[in-house]
Design a protein around this motif. Sequence first.
Motif, short mmCIF file in Angstrom:
data_model
loop_
_atom_site.label_atom_id
_atom_site.label_comp_id
_atom_site.label_asym_id
_atom_site.label_seq_id
_atom_site.Cartn_x
_atom_site.Cartn_y
_atom_site.Cartn_z
N PHE A 94 -9.69 3.78 -6.82
CA PHE A 94 -8.79 2.66 -6.34
C PHE A 94 -9.26 1.55 -6.62
N ASP A 124 -9.15 3.66 2.51
CA ASP A 124 -8.59 5.43 2.64
C ASP A 124 -8.11 5.80 1.32
N HIS A 125 -7.70 4.55 0.08
CA HIS A 125 -6.95 4.56 -0.22
C HIS A 125 -8.33 4.91 -1.81
N GLN A 126 -9.75 4.85 -1.08
CA GLN A 126 -10.51 5.27 -2.58
C GLN A 126 -10.56 6.53 -2.02
N SER A 138 -0.91 8.33 -4.68
CA SER A 138 -1.97 8.92 -4.78
C SER A 138 -2.20 10.74 -4.79
N LEU A 142 -5.36 3.49 -9.93
CA LEU A 142 -4.27 2.59 -8.25
C LEU A 142 -4.96 1.80 -7.58
N THR A 202 -3.90 -2.44 -5.73
CA THR A 202 -2.99 -3.59 -5.74
C THR A 202 -3.07 -4.79 -6.11
N LEU A 226 1.33 3.18 -3.30
CA LEU A 226 -0.35 3.97 -3.79
C LEU A 226 -0.25 4.81 -3.08
N THR A 227 0.12 5.05 -1.78
CA THR A 227 -0.27 5.88 -0.62
C THR A 227 0.71 7.01 -1.21
N PHE A 261 0.89 -1.40 -0.10
CA PHE A 261 -0.29 0.02 -0.66
C PHE A 261 0.96 1.17 -0.24
N GLN A 273 -7.66 -0.05 4.91
CA GLN A 273 -6.96 0.54 4.15
C GLN A 273 -7.46 1.07 2.45
N SER A 296 -7.50 8.99 -3.49
CA SER A 296 -7.57 9.09 -5.05
C SER A 296 -8.74 9.46 -5.81
#
Length: 326
Positions: free
Chosen positions: A82, A73-75, A45, A52, A54, A41-42, A38, A70, A78
């Motif tokens: 994500f 948060d990445h959704q 972003s 993005l 995984t 990707l953080t 991750f 996780q 981004s």
Amino acid sequence: MLVMTALFGPIDAADRAQALREAGAAGVFTFEGPHDVFAPLTLASTVGGLDLMTNVAIAFPRNPVHLAHQAVDHQVLSGGRFTLGLGTQIRTQIEKRFGADFDRPVARMTEFIAALRAIFHAWSTGERLDFRGEFYRHTLMTPTFSPDVGSFGPPPIYVGALGPRLTRATAEHADGLLVMPFGSKRFLQDVTMPAVREGLAAAGRDTAGFAVVPEIIVSAGDDHTATRRLLAFYGSTPAYRPVLDAHGWGDLQPELNALSKQGRWHEMGSLIDDDMLRTIAACGSPADIAAHIRDRVDGVSDRICLYQPGPIAIDTLAEIVDALGP
């Protein structure tokens, strides 16, 4: 065709992501290798306009709640771009490297997806979390620990699969399939896609709502030594023998496996001949690579992931993207 390519670690991830976007990449992905899946990707972003993903985060050593946090948060970071890609790995790695359980991986992955969906639903609606499965149990989620999923909603869930049982289950329960990089056109058409169609039919779904994203090993230039070693590594694993069997190469798998157990990794690549190399990997010039990819995924997908033994030059990537253009 939309092209995603790899970030190899957190160091300079943002700068590389920016360079990849300028080269025409639609997105970047990470894999569970020597670095956290991750963290790059953080950092990526911060670069706008990139998808993005995984590809993949290994599910079984993780708890669904941790992974859901996780993913959401990445959704949000981004801007809704994500995708959570999950994988099972193989028994030896899960049990001996991660110290986790691997039994009944298809049923376990199916339930993992259901647990994630239940957690996402509780966060999105405020309804009580009450998931009780065979492998996972989640029955408490207070407002203090519930994130704001934002206007984007939870991310889609894709699963990396090779065998027909997991491929069918992925098509039945997930949002997309990540086609493993150790593969071929024949295996994709004769094994993978029939299993996808079976899974979609079982769920009463059609292909329009399900993504199939092939990942293809790319070996640019004339020196394919690293790629031969990569293919030998994959080929030594019993789980990947079906790909070799599809081409009549199955007897090579135990030979590679024996060499791997002796630690003779550098010798293994010499057993990958040119036919096998060019069947599994897209090799040569950017035009050659693009031609291989187009032929391999024709009628299956308009999005692909480029898997590289190591980072290829940005200008070479740009030429590949251009050659794959509309």
